[in-house]
Design a protein around this motif. Structure first.
Motif, short mmCIF file in Angstrom:
data_model
loop_
_atom_site.label_atom_id
_atom_site.label_comp_id
_atom_site.label_asym_id
_atom_site.label_seq_id
_atom_site.Cartn_x
_atom_site.Cartn_y
_atom_site.Cartn_z
N ASN A 279 23.50 124.63 -11.49
CA ASN A 279 24.37 124.08 -10.45
C ASN A 279 25.80 124.56 -10.57
N ASN A 280 26.23 124.91 -11.77
CA ASN A 280 27.63 125.25 -12.01
C ASN A 280 27.91 126.74 -12.15
N LEU A 333 15.31 127.81 -9.09
CA LEU A 333 16.03 126.61 -9.48
C LEU A 333 17.29 126.33 -8.66
N PRO A 334 18.06 127.34 -8.25
CA PRO A 334 19.22 127.01 -7.38
C PRO A 334 18.80 126.30 -6.11
N HIS A 339 18.19 121.06 -3.06
CA HIS A 339 17.39 120.28 -2.10
C HIS A 339 16.58 119.14 -2.72
N SER A 340 16.32 119.19 -4.02
CA SER A 340 15.48 118.16 -4.62
C SER A 340 16.30 116.93 -5.01
N LYS A 341 15.72 115.77 -4.85
CA LYS A 341 16.36 114.52 -5.29
C LYS A 341 15.90 114.14 -6.69
N THR A 342 14.99 114.92 -7.27
CA THR A 342 14.52 114.64 -8.63
C THR A 342 15.62 114.93 -9.63
#
Length: 344
Positions: A279-280, A333-334, A339-342
């Motif tokens: 994410n970063n 994974l990006p 998009h995933s809430k998990t």
């Protein structure tokens, strides 16, 4: 006697600190103290607090501490813990706020339950639920802790809490002796330090209670720690969860709860580090994924046989993807993170 000491680190929250302070002034529990730690912020947050409490009947319950230099929120809380005089300790962040009856409800529930082995009222931990508020207009969400029945924190309850772990540490009040007797402090690393503190309490507490209501308002805002990007933050997270494994082993809980603690490390230490890095990082690298998985091998060499991992489709799939197909993981994974809430 001070019933609850509220510890609040203050850094760069001038826009929010008045509302937070007003919510503390409005508490229905009488015997409290509020310890503000001035962490050398760039604005006039502390002055605003003093203006807000001036002349209020609770003004004398406010105390102000100032370390020699900026410490970060976790270490600022550590700085204040030895100064706290309350039977219970609580933590509030300066950009959040609380409902007026939060601490009265938690304190009364804590005292209404007998602490096993003593016959006296007062459990080690008592918790509630929380609201997650957004500044961008998104609807408020409810953050829920795992639910357990009040009383003795039995092995079954502890396993349930650890395997459904969330680090909503500000929804708890902690018996001060529980923190002191078990030498629980926030780690120096400025990442996942709340997870470490919360988990150490879950490892060692003997009794627990809850109030099934949301009292705490957790604000998601631009510029907060949870929204600030840092592509090396995963390294601190891994270090913190390494410290947590050491704490569990040195305090004699790892043997009995090895599957649960290993699974906690796998989710919150390993997988969260991977997702945090993805994410970063503007250009995620395979070598970093391999670095994180190597640390998993070192900390939990038998992770593949963990019963909780085997039951979790999402966690099992992510571990397999990262371990067996790292190049594909860098592509997939990006999108997953976006998009995933998990979460882990």
């Amino acid at each position: 006697m001070v019933k609850v000491s509220v510890i609040l680190p203050v850094y760069g929250v001038a826009q929010y600190i008045v509302k937070c302070t007003e919510s503390l002034l409005a508490q229905t529990l009488d015997d409290m103290e509020f310890i503000y730690v001035d962490d050398h912020g760039p604005d006039n947050s502390i002055e605003l607090v003093k203006q807000t409490i001036a002349g209020h009947p609770r003004e004398g319950q406010f105390r102000f501490l100032k370390p020699e230099h900026n410490m970060g929120a976790g270490m600022a809380r550590n700085f204040a813990i030895p100064q706290a005089q309350g039977e219970y300790i609580a933590f509030v962040d300066g950009d959040d706020w609380v409902e007026p009856d939060m601490f009265e409800a938690l304190y009364n529930e804590a005292k209404n339950n007998v602490s096993p082995g003593t016959g006296q009222g007062g459990v080690d931990l008592c918790y509630c639920q929380a609201y997650m508020d957004y500044l961008d207009g998104k609807p408020t969400e409810i953050l829920r802790n795992p639910e357990v029945e009040p009383g003795e924190f039995t092995p079954e309850k502890r396993r349930h809490f650890l395997t459904n772990y969330v680090s909503y540490f500000w929804t708890f009040i902690y018996r001060r002796e529980q923190i002191v007797d078990n030498a629980i402090r926030y780690p120096e690393e400025r990442s996942a330090d709340d997870s470490y503190f919360m988990a150490c309490n879950l490892f060692t507490a003997k009794s627990i209670a809850r109030v099934d209501k949301p009292f705490y308002h957790y604000l998601i805002r631009p510029g907060s720690v949870v929204t600030t990007k840092n592509s090396t933050k995963y390294q601190k997270r891994l270090a913190v969860f390494g410290h947590l494994m050491d704490y569990a082993k040195s305090h004699g809980v790892y043997g009995e709860f090895k599957p649960e603690i290993d699974y906690l490390y796998l989710k919150k230490g390993c997988l969260s580090s991977v997702l945090n890095y993805i994410n970063n990082a503007s250009d995620p690298q395979r070598a970093v994924l391999e670095e994180i998985m190597d640390e998993l091998d070192r900390q939990v060499p038998d992770y593949a046989t963990n019963p909780y991992l085997r039951r979790s489709t999402a966690a099992k799939a992510l571990v397999h993807l990262i371990r067996r197909c790292p190049r594909t993981a860098l592509c997939v994974l990006p999108v997953y993170v976006k998009h995933s809430k998990t979460t882990f």
